[in-house]
Design an enzyme around this catalytic site. Structure first.
Site, PDB file in Angstrom:
ATOM      1  N   ARG A  69     -22.013  15.744  -4.690  1.00 16.51           N
ATOM      2  CA  ARG A  69     -20.763  16.479  -4.507  1.00 16.51           C
ATOM      3  C   ARG A  69     -20.946  17.472  -3.354  1.00 16.51           C
ATOM      4  O   ARG A  69     -21.984  18.111  -3.258  1.00 16.51           O
ATOM      5  CB  ARG A  69     -20.494  17.231  -5.814  1.00 16.51           C
ATOM      6  N   HIS A 123     -31.179  18.226 -10.584  1.00 21.18           N
ATOM      7  CA  HIS A 123     -31.576  17.395  -9.439  1.00 21.18           C
ATOM      8  C   HIS A 123     -32.553  16.316  -9.881  1.00 21.18           C
ATOM      9  O   HIS A 123     -32.504  15.187  -9.422  1.00 21.18           O
ATOM     10  CB  HIS A 123     -32.260  18.237  -8.353  1.00 21.18           C
ATOM     11  N   THR A 160     -32.389  17.429   0.520  1.00 22.62           N
ATOM     12  CA  THR A 160     -32.095  18.714  -0.136  1.00 22.62           C
ATOM     13  C   THR A 160     -32.497  19.900   0.726  1.00 22.62           C
ATOM     14  O   THR A 160     -33.415  19.804   1.542  1.00 22.62           O
ATOM     15  CB  THR A 160     -32.761  18.810  -1.527  1.00 22.62           C
ATOM     16  N   ARG A 161     -31.764  21.007   0.546  1.00 26.66           N
ATOM     17  CA  ARG A 161     -32.119  22.268   1.215  1.00 26.66           C
ATOM     18  C   ARG A 161     -32.249  23.359   0.168  1.00 26.66           C
ATOM     19  O   ARG A 161     -32.280  24.537   0.484  1.00 26.66           O
ATOM     20  CB  ARG A 161     -31.065  22.638   2.253  1.00 26.66           C
TER      21      ARG A 161
END
Ligand code: PPS
Length: 571
Positions: free
Chosen positions: A289, A203, A195-196
């Site tokens: 996605r 999440h 993740t960023r």
């Protein structure tokens, strides 16, 4: 495919401590290359095995294979060119076979490299093949054309020491440290979550489901190297992750920070991320996605399809030795008070589906609006609000550009006074002439010097913006690429408002307030913008003002209205 991790250590490129000490002294005689921030990230993962099986920066043959068909010359799958870009001058000073020292930005030696290859890459081809289009709206394509050096060097790397990090040291792990940890706690199946972004409830649900589906432990593996320009800074994000970690079962969840420089290359990036996670001892990898999507291209369309990354990963996962856990978009179903994958909701017509996009979240933060509990955790929202105050309390930069004598300074002065009258934030005027007296007194008007001048202005403006002030800049700034670079510097911290003072060259020459046009026509001033030097007309400035038949007060007022419409000042 159902796999258990082979957690044996993987090869690193470091020499022993004793050899490293010796090399440090000997390296004083070597030619040095000062690494860019992105190269430092790449080097760290090369040295610690994160980019295993790479043994250094790619040779020309490996590069060609990677660009054209995602494979090294020996056929091994590797989707991302890891290249050492340098200037032509530096490359010309080297000989093949020579050892060079790779240093960080403070001059500390991190590694040596034996230069085996030196070549000028076809960057347009690289952009097309690796990123899908030669379109500078893609951050990595922009980097390739506007930041990366012209020449690539390749060759094996000998690691001396890890790049130094002062932040979150206990949360950073090399692949072998993670492998050792997994061995110690007996984890043989681990699903990694890349993740960023800050983690919100969607999440959390996605990662819970992924761990359940793969019957695996969970590694939250956020990127803290370089992410997409404009992302939430990693300091804030890590504080957010730490707050959310309490929500996860401690025995089966861990978090580690990855110093990766992302490229936002969608499908290829997903495969790259998978290989990196495999090197870190993981058996499964979540691909959601639009994985590592770069946003819109210059025509306003997505660079990649929303599930292209999943398709490419699926195609290669057997060979990669890490399994994908694919996810569709998670949305909140109000009636059931829970998150569900959008494509699995059978009774769509009878339920209320809620979703807040990244753009909508930023808007709410910017405008200080409510962020509901179903969307995120209060601790995360508090943290985000602290670093992202509403827009009308953030710093910003107004950047005037136009010919000499177009009226930039006069409008900028009027704007400054109007903003000072409103109060609330300190205002600094970086006028062309003033800057050339103070910051840039040694510079002339060659392209190189003008660029240097503008980058200095950009640097000061970005610092002012970062610290919550208003910077008003008023140089000619004739080059579009340089203006774009300044925009990027500033947009890391706040809004950049480009105002084109669109007075025609004929009108500027007619006014000739300082008598410079006359001198330029007589050839007494060389390289004079608009007469004997170029000016790139801004293609899409936030505002263009006409000054012929419009008074200064009105021009400054137009800028104020623009600032108001952007939410930067309250009405
Ligand atoms: S640049 O290109 O953005 O670095 O130029 P800038 O720092 O704004 O400096 C422009 C002022 O310098 C005077 N001047 C020249 N302008 C353009 N070309 C040449 N060769 C040149 N030589 C001197 C000119 O008065 C500019 O002031 P402004 O305020 O723009 O009229």
């Amino acid at each position: 495919m159902s796999m258990l991790a082979n957690l044996a250590p993987i090869p690193e490129l470091y020499v022993s401590y004793e050899s490293a000490q010796k090399m440090k002294t000997e390296a004083a005689d070597l030619v040095s290359h000062d690494l860019t921030p992105r190269q430092i990230c790449d080097l760290e993962l090369l040295m610690n095995g994160g980019f295993n099986p790479l043994k250094g920066f790619l040779s020309q043959e490996d590069y060609n294979g990677v660009v054209d068909n995602m494979r090294l010359a020996d056929g091994t799958l590797w989707p991302m060119p890891i290249t050492l870009d340098v200037s032509e001058d530096f490359a010309a000073s080297l000989e093949i076979g020579q050892d060079i020292a790779l240093r960080d930005q403070e001059g500390v030696i991190l590694a040596t490299m034996t230069v085996s290859d030196s070549w000028e890459p076809n960057k347009a081809h690289e952009a097309e093949k690796v990123f899908g289009a030669d379109d500078s709206a893609h951050p990595a394509v922009n980097y390739l054309h506007n930041q990366a050096g012209k020449i690539y060097l390749g060759g094996p790397v000998t690691g001396i020491q890890q790049p130094v990090h002062y932040d979150f040291r206990a949360r950073r792990d090399t692949p072998n440290e993670l492998r050792a940890y997994f061995r110690k706690v007996g984890w043989r199946k681990v699903v990694a979550f890349q993740t960023r972004n800050p983690l919100h409830r969607a999440h959390q649900e996605l990662t819970f489901r992924a761990a359940r589906e793969a019957q695996a432990n969970l590694l939250i593996h956020p990127v803290v190297g370089m992410t997409k320009p404009g992302d939430v800074d990693h300091f804030t994000r890590v504080r957010c992750y730490e707050a959310v970690l309490d929500q996860y079962p401690q025995a089966t969840t861990s978090m580690s920070l990855l110093n990766l420089a992302m490229r936002m290359a969608g499908p290829r990036e997903a495969v790259w991320h998978g290989l990196i996670r495999k090197n870190h001892g993981c058996t499964h990898f979540i691909v959601g996605r639009d994985h590592a999507g770069p946003g819109k291209n210059s025509a306003g369309d997505d660079f990649y399809g929303p599930y292209d990354a999943q398709d490419l990963f699926r195609e290669h996962q057997d060979e990669m030795g890490i399994e994908m856990v694919d996810f569709k978009h998670m949305v909140y179903v109000q009636e059931r008070a829970q998150y569900e994958p959008a494509d699995e909701i059978a009774d769509k017509e009878n339920v209320t589906i809620l979703n807040i996009s990244g753009t909508e979240l930023r808007r709410r933060l910017q405008e200080g609006l409510e962020i509901p509990e179903w969307f995120s955790f209060p601790e995360v929202v508090t943290e985000l609000r602290r670093t992202r105050p509403p827009r009308n309390k953030q710093g910003f930069t107004v950047f005037f550009t136009g010919f000499s004598g177009s009226g930039k300074s006069t409008i900028a002065n009027a704007l400054m006074v109007k903003l000072m009258e409103m109060g609330g934030r300190p205002v600094t005027l970086l006028d062309g002439d003033i800057v050339r007296k103070n910051l840039s007194s040694e510079l002339g008007f060659s392209k190189e010097h003008r660029d240097l001048n503008i980058r200095r202005i950009g640097y000061v403006a970005s610092e002012i913006t970062k610290n919550g002030g208003i910077a008003i800049c008023a140089p000619i700034a004739p080059y579009a690429t340089t203006r774009r670079a300044v925009r990027e510097d500033v947009e890391d911290f706040g809004a950049f408002v480009e105002v084109h003072v669109a007075t025609s060259i004929e009108e500027c020459e007619r006014r000739d307030r300082k008598g410079l046009y006359k001198l330029a026509r007589e050839g007494k001033i060389k390289e004079f913008t608009g007469i004997s030097d170029p000016y790139d007309v801004p293609e899409s400035p936030e505002l263009a003002v006409e000054t012929e038949n419009v008074d200064v007060d009105n021009c400054a007022h137009q800028v104020l209205l623009k600032l108001e419409s952007m939410g930067l000042i309250s009405g």
